[in-house]
Write a protein that holds these residues in place. Structure first.
Motif, PDB file in Angstrom:
ATOM      1  N   ASN A 120       0.862  -1.184   0.000  1.00  0.00           N
ATOM      2  CA  ASN A 120       0.000   0.000   0.000  1.00  0.00           C
ATOM      3  C   ASN A 120       0.895   1.229   0.000  1.00  0.00           C
ATOM      4  OD1 ASN A 120      -2.820  -1.192   0.517  1.00  0.00           O
ATOM      5  ND2 ASN A 120      -1.604  -2.098   2.175  1.00  0.00           N
ATOM      6  N   SER A 121       0.541   2.237  -0.757  1.00  0.00           N
ATOM      7  CA  SER A 121       1.339   3.458  -0.790  1.00  0.00           C
ATOM      8  C   SER A 121       1.314   4.111   0.583  1.00  0.00           C
ATOM      9  CB  SER A 121       0.807   4.419  -1.845  1.00  0.00           C
ATOM     10  OG  SER A 121      -0.475   4.892  -1.473  1.00  0.00           O
ATOM     11  N   PRO A 122       2.338   4.901   0.921  1.00  0.00           N
ATOM     12  CA  PRO A 122       2.387   5.545   2.243  1.00  0.00           C
ATOM     13  C   PRO A 122       1.132   6.342   2.574  1.00  0.00           C
ATOM     14  CG  PRO A 122       4.476   5.798   1.112  1.00  0.00           C
ATOM     15  CD  PRO A 122       3.540   5.186   0.125  1.00  0.00           C
ATOM     16  N   ASN A 123       0.558   7.013   1.583  1.00  0.00           N
ATOM     17  CA  ASN A 123      -0.629   7.837   1.827  1.00  0.00           C
ATOM     18  C   ASN A 123      -1.885   7.005   2.089  1.00  0.00           C
ATOM     19  OD1 ASN A 123       0.890  10.128   1.470  1.00  0.00           O
ATOM     20  ND2 ASN A 123       0.345  10.383  -0.680  1.00  0.00           N
ATOM     21  N   ALA A 124      -1.842   5.713   1.761  1.00  0.00           N
ATOM     22  CA  ALA A 124      -3.006   4.847   1.978  1.00  0.00           C
ATOM     23  C   ALA A 124      -3.001   4.217   3.366  1.00  0.00           C
ATOM     24  CB  ALA A 124      -3.043   3.758   0.915  1.00  0.00           C
TER      25      ALA A 124
END
Length: 477
Positions: A166-170
């Motif tokens: 998962n991307s950091p922002n997710a």
């Protein structure tokens, strides 16, 4: 779009011996034309595949082309990678994947999903048959992260390489500015998959070095090269390196070459490859410190087994066993990590490592270089769980625990004089390496300076080791 068509091909050129690359499937394009997907826009369907040589060793390689639909995986893209795996398994040669991919190709939907599954299946089939190496030069996210995770060795380019499920922002409570969980350093220190981080040139060089250490497949009987180093070379002052096993392994290796794996993860457990008399040997060692090239101590660790360290060791031992690579362990451990976090995972991880050591049928040699206390030392390739030979350095200690602590427990109601006297007796009777040797738990007590000589001789003697009961027809009467 982070790269160009030339970059994908140039990585292959930089990896392989000069003019040795032979491309396969160069004319393949996407079959799907939905959502304005035109075949003319998908040269090689975004992945360059083929075979070549590394220092004369046959390897198969695929390199994703981020200039073609961001390197996304579609039907034909995945089929090309699967075909490389099929050929590699037939020929018994390693597979190297150079990853730079935005993930699944949305225009191909279920075909792309099926393609991911096909790649996973080929990797699982190849596991333990041929070595698998992945190098991440761009994005590697979501389900694509399974590809490097299924590989035996993984490298990440330090500037552009990004690995994330998962991307950091997710992630709840996180964002890119707060903690970039996708960057190479974070992943290298935390996910347990990554062997090295560096520039593109450094990574390609490390892969070449690794290939030259490994057998091409599981039927080759390990890996051997000619040795020009003195087999009886004395390693002076080796006892001063006991905190950092990396220094010991470098000193005793042929030509002082030790290739560390998973170097940023669980640094209290060292794993890697060295040669002894030209034979590739896998090393597993406890370490309580890391020193830099100037001899300065950079990090210190407790002298106990950790969950991460045990799992790191177990996976490495199992790889060595699968490819007939002998295992050398250096033991200096005094117990287990003590924290609420470690209690969640440590018992299972300890069992994982114990199974790996006990179940490995390759030659196994253990050298006790410091204090070897408690059941933690038993798990580190002891005679009782299957080590073929166990050596111990002069001055090392083997026992249940530190003698002073044992005396305090046994004589807690006595004065300090009595405890001191009993501690001395306990060390002589129960913590002495000589006591262990008299019981057959240690085969020989050696000088640290002679470690290389004895390690070489041990593996030479074990060269023809067989697994299980001997095959025979004659029965004694």
């Amino acid at each position: 779009m982070s790269n160009t068509t030339n970059s994908a091909r140039q990585r292959i050129v930089g990896l392989l011996d000069e003019k040795s690359f032979m491309e396969i499937g160069a004319l393949v394009t996407a079959r799907n034309t939905d959502f304005d997907l035109n075949q003319s826009e998908t040269p090689s369907d975004g992945v360059i595949t083929g075979y070549g040589l590394i220092d004369g060793n046959l390897v198969y390689v695929y390199s994703q082309d981020a200039a073609v639909l961001n390197g996304t995986i579609g039907e034909m893209h995945s089929k090309k990678i699967a075909a490389v795996y099929d050929m590699a398994m037939k020929m018994g040669a390693p597979v190297i994947g150079l990853i730079d991919c935005a993930g699944m190709r949305l225009q191909e939907s279920v075909d792309a999903l099926n393609g991911f599954g096909e790649i996973y299946a080929k990797q699982v089939m190849a596991s333990g048959v041929v070595p698998q190496i992945s190098a991440i030069f761009g994005n590697c996210g979501g389900g694509l992260t399974v590809i490097p995770a299924l590989s035996d060795f993984v490298f990440v380019e330090k500037e552009q390489g990004r690995m994330f499920v998962n991307s950091p922002n997710a992630l709840p409570g996180n964002n890119l500015a707060k903690c970039d969980t996708a960057v190479a350093t974070y992943q290298s220190e935390n996910n347990g998959c990554i062997d090295g981080v560096g520039t593109e040139v450094e990574i390609l060089t490390q892969i070449r070095e690794l290939i030259c250490m490994l057998p091409g497949n599981n039927a080759g009987g390990g890996r051997e090269e000619e040795c020009t180093d003195d087999l009886n070379r004395v390693c002076e002052n080796l006892e001063n390196c006991v905190e950092d096993a990396r220094l010991i392994l470098t000193n005793i290796a042929d030509d002082n070459l030790f290739l560390e794996t998973k170097k940023d993860y669980a640094r209290n457990m060292v794993t890697g490859f060295l040669r002894l008399n030209g034979m590739t040997v896998g090393a597993v060692a406890n370490s309580s410190a890391v020193f830099d090239e100037n001899g300065e101590k950079k990090e210190s660790f407790d002298k106990g087994l950790t969950a991460r360290g045990c799992n790191k060791a177990a996976e490495f031992i199992q790889f060595c066993d699968a490819f007939d690579i002998p295992v050398l362990s250096l033991t200096a451990v005094e117990g287990f990590a003590a924290s609420t976090c470690s209690e969640k995972n440590l018992a299972k991880a300890m069992a994982h490592m114990t199974v790996a050591f006990a179940g490995a049928t390759v030659p196994k040699v253990n050298i006790i270089i410091g204090n070897a206390y408690g059941t933690a030392s038993v798990m580190m390739n002891s005679k009782s769980i299957g080590a073929d030979l166990v050596y111990a350095w002069e001055g090392s200690k083997i026992g249940m625990m530190d003698a002073a602590l044992a005396a305090k427990i046994m004589y807690e109601d006595k004065g300090s004089d009595v405890i001191a006297q009993k501690a001395k007796e306990y060390e002589e009777l129960q913590s002495s390496v000589l006591t262990a040797a008299r019981r057959g738990l240690v085969d020989l007590i050696i000088s640290p300076a002679d470690t290389r000589k004895y390690a070489v001789a041990a593996f030479e003697m074990l060269y023809t080791k067989g697994a299980g009961e001997p095959v025979k027809k004659h029965i004694a009467k």
